[in-house]
Motif scaffolding. Structure first.
Motif, mmCIF file in Angstrom:
data_model
loop_
_atom_site.group_PDB
_atom_site.id
_atom_site.type_symbol
_atom_site.label_atom_id
_atom_site.label_comp_id
_atom_site.label_asym_id
_atom_site.label_seq_id
_atom_site.Cartn_x
_atom_site.Cartn_y
_atom_site.Cartn_z
ATOM 1 N N ALA A 87 78.861 44.979 27.371
ATOM 2 C CA ALA A 87 78.003 44.971 26.177
ATOM 3 C C ALA A 87 76.940 43.880 26.224
ATOM 4 O O ALA A 87 75.979 43.908 25.459
ATOM 5 N N VAL A 88 77.105 42.921 27.145
ATOM 6 C CA VAL A 88 76.110 41.845 27.302
ATOM 7 C C VAL A 88 74.864 42.365 28.030
ATOM 8 O O VAL A 88 73.768 41.820 27.888
ATOM 9 N N ILE A 89 75.029 43.462 28.786
ATOM 10 C CA ILE A 89 73.955 43.948 29.670
ATOM 11 C C ILE A 89 72.948 44.796 28.875
ATOM 12 O O ILE A 89 73.292 45.866 28.359
ATOM 13 N N PRO A 90 71.688 44.322 28.747
ATOM 14 C CA PRO A 90 70.711 45.047 27.914
ATOM 15 C C PRO A 90 70.511 46.504 28.331
ATOM 16 O O PRO A 90 70.350 47.377 27.484
ATOM 17 N N ARG A 181 75.446 36.562 23.157
ATOM 18 C CA ARG A 181 74.561 37.291 24.081
ATOM 19 C C ARG A 181 73.147 37.397 23.511
ATOM 20 O O ARG A 181 72.953 37.326 22.287
ATOM 21 N N ASP A 182 72.172 37.584 24.406
ATOM 22 C CA ASP A 182 70.773 37.677 23.972
ATOM 23 C C ASP A 182 70.472 39.039 23.358
ATOM 24 O O ASP A 182 69.706 39.151 22.410
ATOM 25 N N ALA A 183 71.049 40.107 23.950
ATOM 26 C CA ALA A 183 70.726 41.466 23.502
ATOM 27 C C ALA A 183 71.590 41.861 22.309
ATOM 28 O O ALA A 183 72.806 41.996 22.432
ATOM 29 N N SER A 184 70.955 42.067 21.162
ATOM 30 C CA SER A 184 71.654 42.514 19.948
ATOM 31 C C SER A 184 72.996 41.829 19.731
ATOM 32 O O SER A 184 74.039 42.487 19.732
#
Ligand code: DC
Length: 219
Positions: A87-90, A181-184
């Motif tokens: 889920a961390v992977i954009p 995480r950065d993405a959402s």
């Protein structure tokens, strides 16, 4: 426009239980979006891949068969940890976005064959990213100790061996990954009703959620 209800929050805060009851009461099709990430994480591990590897995770996300969402193996804590890693992977998140938005826009028929009045989606970024225009948004949370205690008891009831300190450590690790995480990242939308269920019964939390949604539906 169909009704869209967004429920976000950390693991074991009670959002799944509230979502099931709201879906039944309001005639909504329900999507547990965590299962999509669990499906990808579980698939990567089953293939012998690494959930933190972009190519491994994206390959599974692109070919995800929604039929896998019924697999009971997705409920395990191993699948949860793998889910939180993919889920961390954009690229994985954007791959899963379309399915979630389509579900909200064109919810499937209910189990009995009736047309739904809308959709309810629960996850981490529904109110902020997937459905920012949702009719009503809830952010269901509880202290990490209370959530770990609930998960610990659930594991014991299901006949698993569990150690509270280990469950708490896993919960803290997953919270940090989901929030950091950065993405959402896991976050409450500005217009969400925040429900802290640390000292609330399920009935109480459900009643507050329903009252808020009904006020938004008639606004
Ligand atoms: O809700 P859950 O515990 O089944 O979710 C498993 C993991 O999936 C969670 O740790 C983070 C990820 N997830 C996410 O990033 N975004 C969502 N909308 C739902 C879940």
């Amino acid at each position: 426009m169909p009704i869209v209800i967004a429920i976000d929050g950390p693991a074991a805060a009670g959002k799944g239980t509230i979502a099931v009851r709201l879906a039944a009461e309001l005639g909504l099709a329900k999507l547990d979006t965590g299962l999509l990430y669990r499906g990808v994480g579980f698939g990567v591990v089953a293939n012998g891949g690494d959930p933190e590897n972009v190519a491994d995770a994206l390959d599974v996300a692109k070919n995800l068969d929604p039929a896998i969402l019924d697999n009971p193996a997705l409920r395990s804590d191993e699948a949860a940890q793998a889910a939180s890693k993919v889920a961390v992977i954009p690229e994985v998140r954007s791959q899963l976005l379309d399915f979630q938005r389509q579900f909200a826009k064109n919810p499937p028929l209910l189990a009995g064959g009736d047309a739904p009045s809308g959709a309810i989606l629960d996850g981490r970024d529904i109110g902020t990213t997937v459905c920012p225009d949702a009719t009503a948004k809830l952010f269901v949370t509880a202290s990490v100790e209370v959530r770990a205690e609930r998960r610990y008891k659930e594991l014991l009831e299901r006949g698993h061996e569990a150690i509270y300190a280990r469950v708490l450590e896993d919960m803290n690790e997953r919270d940090a990954r989901d929030k950091g995480r950065d993405a959402s990242p896991l976050a409450s939308a500005d217009d969400a009703l925040v429900l802290d269920t640390s000292e609330m019964s399920v009935d109480e939390a459900y009643a507050k959620a329903l009252e808020f949604i009904q006020s938004r539906m008639s606004a």
